[in-house]
Design an enzyme around this catalytic site. Structure first.
Site, PDB file in Angstrom:
ATOM      1  N   GLY A 270      -7.724  10.333  -9.219  1.00  0.00           N
ATOM      2  CA  GLY A 270      -8.609   9.724  -8.958  1.00  0.00           C
ATOM      3  C   GLY A 270      -8.419   8.387  -9.632  1.00  0.00           C
TER       4      GLY A 270
ATOM      5  N   ALA B 130      -3.024   3.371  -3.666  1.00  0.00           N
ATOM      6  CA  ALA B 130      -2.227   4.108  -3.689  1.00  0.00           C
ATOM      7  C   ALA B 130      -2.504   5.511  -2.607  1.00  0.00           C
ATOM      8  CB  ALA B 130      -1.394   4.391  -5.326  1.00  0.00           C
TER       9      ALA B 130
ATOM     10  N   TYR C  36     -10.301  -2.367  -4.465  1.00  0.00           N
ATOM     11  CA  TYR C  36      -9.949  -1.706  -3.735  1.00  0.00           C
ATOM     12  C   TYR C  36      -8.896  -1.975  -2.660  1.00  0.00           C
ATOM     13  CZ  TYR C  36     -12.842   2.181  -5.600  1.00  0.00           C
ATOM     14  OH  TYR C  36     -13.703   2.518  -6.446  1.00  0.00           O
TER      15      TYR C  36
ATOM     16  N   GLU D  89     -21.528   9.526  -9.012  1.00  0.00           N
ATOM     17  CA  GLU D  89     -20.951  10.354  -7.793  1.00  0.00           C
ATOM     18  C   GLU D  89     -21.641  10.902  -7.311  1.00  0.00           C
ATOM     19  OE1 GLU D  89     -17.740   8.424  -6.639  1.00  0.00           O
ATOM     20  OE2 GLU D  89     -18.094   8.073  -8.100  1.00  0.00           O
TER      21      GLU D  89
ATOM     22  N   ASN E 132      17.134 -20.773  29.775  1.00  0.00           N
ATOM     23  CA  ASN E 132      17.257 -20.291  28.452  1.00  0.00           C
ATOM     24  C   ASN E 132      18.259 -19.416  27.607  1.00  0.00           C
ATOM     25  OD1 ASN E 132      15.222 -18.767  28.778  1.00  0.00           O
ATOM     26  ND2 ASN E 132      14.946 -19.037  26.626  1.00  0.00           N
TER      27      ASN E 132
ATOM     28  N   ARG F 179      -6.937   9.357   6.969  1.00  0.00           N
ATOM     29  CA  ARG F 179      -7.654   9.357   8.250  1.00  0.00           C
ATOM     30  C   ARG F 179      -6.956   8.818   9.377  1.00  0.00           C
ATOM     31  NH1 ARG F 179     -13.477   9.452   6.485  1.00  0.00           N
ATOM     32  NH2 ARG F 179     -12.824   9.081   4.341  1.00  0.00           N
TER      33      ARG F 179
HETATM   34  C1  UD1 Z   1     -15.255   5.200  -5.047  1.00  0.00           C
HETATM   35  C2  UD1 Z   1     -16.090   5.426  -6.337  1.00  0.00           C
HETATM   36  C3  UD1 Z   1     -17.619   5.301  -5.815  1.00  0.00           C
HETATM   37  C4  UD1 Z   1     -17.869   4.272  -4.853  1.00  0.00           C
HETATM   38  C5  UD1 Z   1     -16.665   4.398  -3.778  1.00  0.00           C
HETATM   39  C6  UD1 Z   1     -16.872   3.413  -2.981  1.00  0.00           C
HETATM   40  C7  UD1 Z   1     -14.577   6.132  -7.677  1.00  0.00           C
HETATM   41  C8  UD1 Z   1     -15.258   8.399  -8.380  1.00  0.00           C
HETATM   42  N1  UD1 Z   1     -15.753   7.128  -7.073  1.00  0.00           N
HETATM   43  O1  UD1 Z   1     -15.518   6.293  -4.584  1.00  0.00           O
HETATM   44  O2  UD1 Z   1     -18.531   5.687  -6.684  1.00  0.00           O
HETATM   45  O3  UD1 Z   1     -19.106   4.167  -4.373  1.00  0.00           O
HETATM   46  O4  UD1 Z   1     -15.678   4.602  -4.456  1.00  0.00           O
HETATM   47  O5  UD1 Z   1     -16.099   2.910  -1.968  1.00  0.00           O
HETATM   48  O6  UD1 Z   1     -14.427   5.410  -8.388  1.00  0.00           O
HETATM   49  N2  UD1 Z   1      -7.148   5.321  -5.063  1.00  0.00           N
HETATM   50  C9  UD1 Z   1      -5.764   5.321  -5.664  1.00  0.00           C
HETATM   51  N3  UD1 Z   1      -5.502   6.546  -6.466  1.00  0.00           N
HETATM   52  C10 UD1 Z   1      -6.255   7.579  -6.565  1.00  0.00           C
HETATM   53  C11 UD1 Z   1      -7.621   7.241  -6.437  1.00  0.00           C
HETATM   54  C12 UD1 Z   1      -7.952   6.198  -5.373  1.00  0.00           C
HETATM   55  O7  UD1 Z   1      -5.317   4.189  -5.508  1.00  0.00           O
HETATM   56  O8  UD1 Z   1      -5.978   8.437  -7.242  1.00  0.00           O
HETATM   57  C13 UD1 Z   1      -7.833   4.346  -4.424  1.00  0.00           C
HETATM   58  C14 UD1 Z   1      -8.200   4.888  -3.025  1.00  0.00           C
HETATM   59  O9  UD1 Z   1      -6.840   4.793  -1.760  1.00  0.00           O
HETATM   60  C15 UD1 Z   1      -9.020   3.476  -2.493  1.00  0.00           C
HETATM   61  C16 UD1 Z   1      -9.529   3.448  -3.803  1.00  0.00           C
HETATM   62  O10 UD1 Z   1      -8.628   4.159  -4.608  1.00  0.00           O
HETATM   63  O11 UD1 Z   1      -8.646   2.696  -2.075  1.00  0.00           O
HETATM   64  C17 UD1 Z   1     -11.089   4.694  -3.850  1.00  0.00           C
HETATM   65  O12 UD1 Z   1     -11.379   5.938  -4.070  1.00  0.00           O
HETATM   66  P1  UD1 Z   1     -11.438   7.050  -3.327  1.00  0.00           P
HETATM   67  O13 UD1 Z   1     -11.377   7.855  -3.281  1.00  0.00           O
HETATM   68  O14 UD1 Z   1     -12.183   6.270  -1.224  1.00  0.00           O
HETATM   69  O15 UD1 Z   1     -13.125   7.256  -3.908  1.00  0.00           O
HETATM   70  P2  UD1 Z   1     -13.985   7.277  -3.393  1.00  0.00           P
HETATM   71  O16 UD1 Z   1     -14.474   8.899  -3.056  1.00  0.00           O
HETATM   72  O17 UD1 Z   1     -14.607   6.459  -2.350  1.00  0.00           O
END
Ligand code: UD1
Ligand code: MG
Length: 453
Positions: A83, A12, A106, A158, A372, A17
């Site tokens: 989140g 989601a 993910y 985190e 053709n 970026r």
């Molecule tokens: C997250 C992890 C972190 C880990 C990292 C690895 C958490 C709080 N942190 O951080 O520990 O090291 O991934 O890459 O989980 N997404 C949704 N809905 C939301 C939020 C996120 O679908 O409300 C999806 C994003 O599209 C993404 C994934 O979940 O594919 C991770 O979200 P992202 O915001 O990238 O988390 P990070 O801050 O990178």
């Protein structure tokens, strides 16, 4: 009894970026959307169902995630990004259907190895309540740190919440977390958002589980497997890793590549053993190459079935619907589209064969064009077995050249040619003895006269 597992795939993200008009997870690696790599890995690992948390482009993402998958995919909408913990809870109704394990993946991390998912469920079976897939990060900046004590995981911190000592830890959360299906909802509901980002962090699940006396562990996977995609540059890096793996797999199965780094494969490319591929060859989706075939340099193939021992290129283009039987030769600067070419037939130089059926052993001379398209419709050209098409001929479809027929060079063929007939459709040659010399003398005389004036 085999364990049951639900995969919750987070897709989601708004992916600003990527600077794209479409959802990030629809971008492709190996010509397959990122999200499909993830759901296929989950299916390979044996999950029973996928709960897909979608936001932008929900329908397209669901379609891409489920295409060709024999595991059911149920989309759930996350309208507001609050989140990762919040995102997983969107699948509450599916989680409560009852699974032994829930694994969170993910949608933008397509390199995950199904074996790592299997290893995590194996740890669950051995008694761990929460299993986190970690990796040793070359640069841990931004990742959640895995804090361990006595072989157990005590917390995921985190980056934004971490102390200086914790920031020095290089064992990081890859994002893939497997936990008990029966305890999932209780644990997820206990997650709060009192933190630096004001988000519901899925990673809090570890400390919550421990406070209930549950066991959490981390297992390690290669950093490469965890690569996520946030920008086009990262997408290209992931593509490189994927291509390297795919080439390696092809070579191990008996395919020769002189310069593997310049050969681009698709997720569904099928190359049988003893196929040889020269440098700079592109395989789009839907290509199968039979054993012993040679793909010469700079060829571009898509949606094509190449028979055993065929030779393609250099500089050949095979477009969708191409079916070449064994030992067919398609040479330089030839384009084949939606055409069946029989065994041993040759299309060696500068030809276009589209919407056509070519019989076995036919010889298509240099520069032959199947005309053709009339501007509105496509028409079929049929060329019989053993037919010979002279160079620079235009075959105006619909038209049929019989078995063993012969078309004189430079012909424009508009009518069918029966079996074994000879068709010549060009202006008859006129030869005028001595005329060239006289013409030359006349031109010279005029030139001399002009000089004098
Ligand atoms: C997250 C992890 C972190 C880990 C990292 C690895 C958490 C709080 N942190 O951080 O520990 O090291 O991934 O890459 O989980 N997404 C949704 N809905 C939301 C939020 C996120 O679908 O409300 C999806 C994003 O599209 C993404 C994934 O979940 O594919 C991770 O979200 P992202 O915001 O990238 O988390 P990070 O801050 O990178
Ligand atoms: Mg991230």
């Amino acid at each position: 009894m085999a364990r049951t597992c639900l995969a919750v795939v987070l897709a989601a993200g708004d992916a600003t970026r990527m600077k794209s008009s479409k959802s990030k997870v629809l971008h492709t690696v190996g010509n397959l959307p990122l999200i499909a790599h993830v759901t296929r890995a989950a299916a390979t690992a044996g999950v029973n169902k996928v709960a897909l948390v979608v936001g932008r482009d929900a329908d397209l993402v669901t379609e891409a995630a489920s295409a060709g998958l024999d595991v059911p995919v149920s989309p759930v909408l996350q309208t507001e990004r609050k989140g990762t913990g919040h995102a997983v809870l969107m699948a509450r109704d599916i989680i409560t259907e009852g699974f032994d394990d829930v694994v969170v993946l993910y949608g933008d991390a397509p390199l995950i190895n199904p074996e790592s998912l299997v290893a995590a469920t194996a740890e669950r079976a051995k008694g761990a309540d929460v299993v986190v897939l970690g990796f040793r990060a070359a640069d841990p900046t931004g990742y959640g740190r895995l804090l361990e004590r006595d072989g157990e995981l005590v917390a995921i911190r985190e980056h934004k919440e971490a102390s200086i000592e914790e920031l020095a830890v290089d064992f990081c959360n890859g994002g893939i977390i497997t936990f008990s299906g029966s305890k999932a909802v209780g644990l997820l509901e206990a997650i709060g958002n009192d933190n630096a980002k004001g988000e519901f962090y899925l990673t809090d699940i570890v400390e919550i589980a421990r406070s209930h006396g549950l066991k959490c562990i981390a297992i390690e996977a290669p950093e490469e497997d965890m690569m996520g995609c946030n920008t086009r540059a990262e997408l290209a890096e992931i593509e490189q890793v994927w291509q390297t793996r795919a080439r390696h797999g092809a070579m191990l199965s008996g395919v020769s590549m002189i310069d593997p780094s310049s050969v681009f494969l698709s997720h569904d490319t099928v190359l049988e053993s003893d196929v040889k591929i020269e440098p700079n060859v592109w395989f789009g989706p839907g290509v199968k190459v039979g054993s012993g075939a040679v793909i010469h340099a700079f060829s571009h193939l898509e949606g094509a079935d190449v028979g055993a021992n065929a030779t393609i290129g250099p500089f050949a283009r095979l477009r969708p619907g191409t079916e070449l039987a064994e030992k067919v030769k398609v040479g330089n600067f030839c384009e084949i589209k939606k055409a069946k070419v029989g065994a041993g037939a040759k299309v060696n130089h500068l030809s276009y064969v589209g919407d056509a059926v070519v019989g076995a052993g036919a010889n298509i001379g240099a520069g032959t064009i199947t005309c053709n398209y009339d501007g509105q419709n496509k028409h079929l050209t049929e060329i019989g077995a053993g037919a010979f098409i002279g160079s620079n001929s235009s075959l105006v479809a619909p038209v049929k050249i019989g078995d063993g027929a012969y078309v004189g060079s430079g012909s424009v063929v508009t009518m069918d040619v029966p079996d074994d007939a000879l068709a010549i459709a060009r202006v008859r040659q006129e030869t005028k003895p001595g005329r060239a010399r006289r013409l030359r003398e006349k031109i010279a005389a005029i030139k001399a006269l002009k000089k004098k004036m």
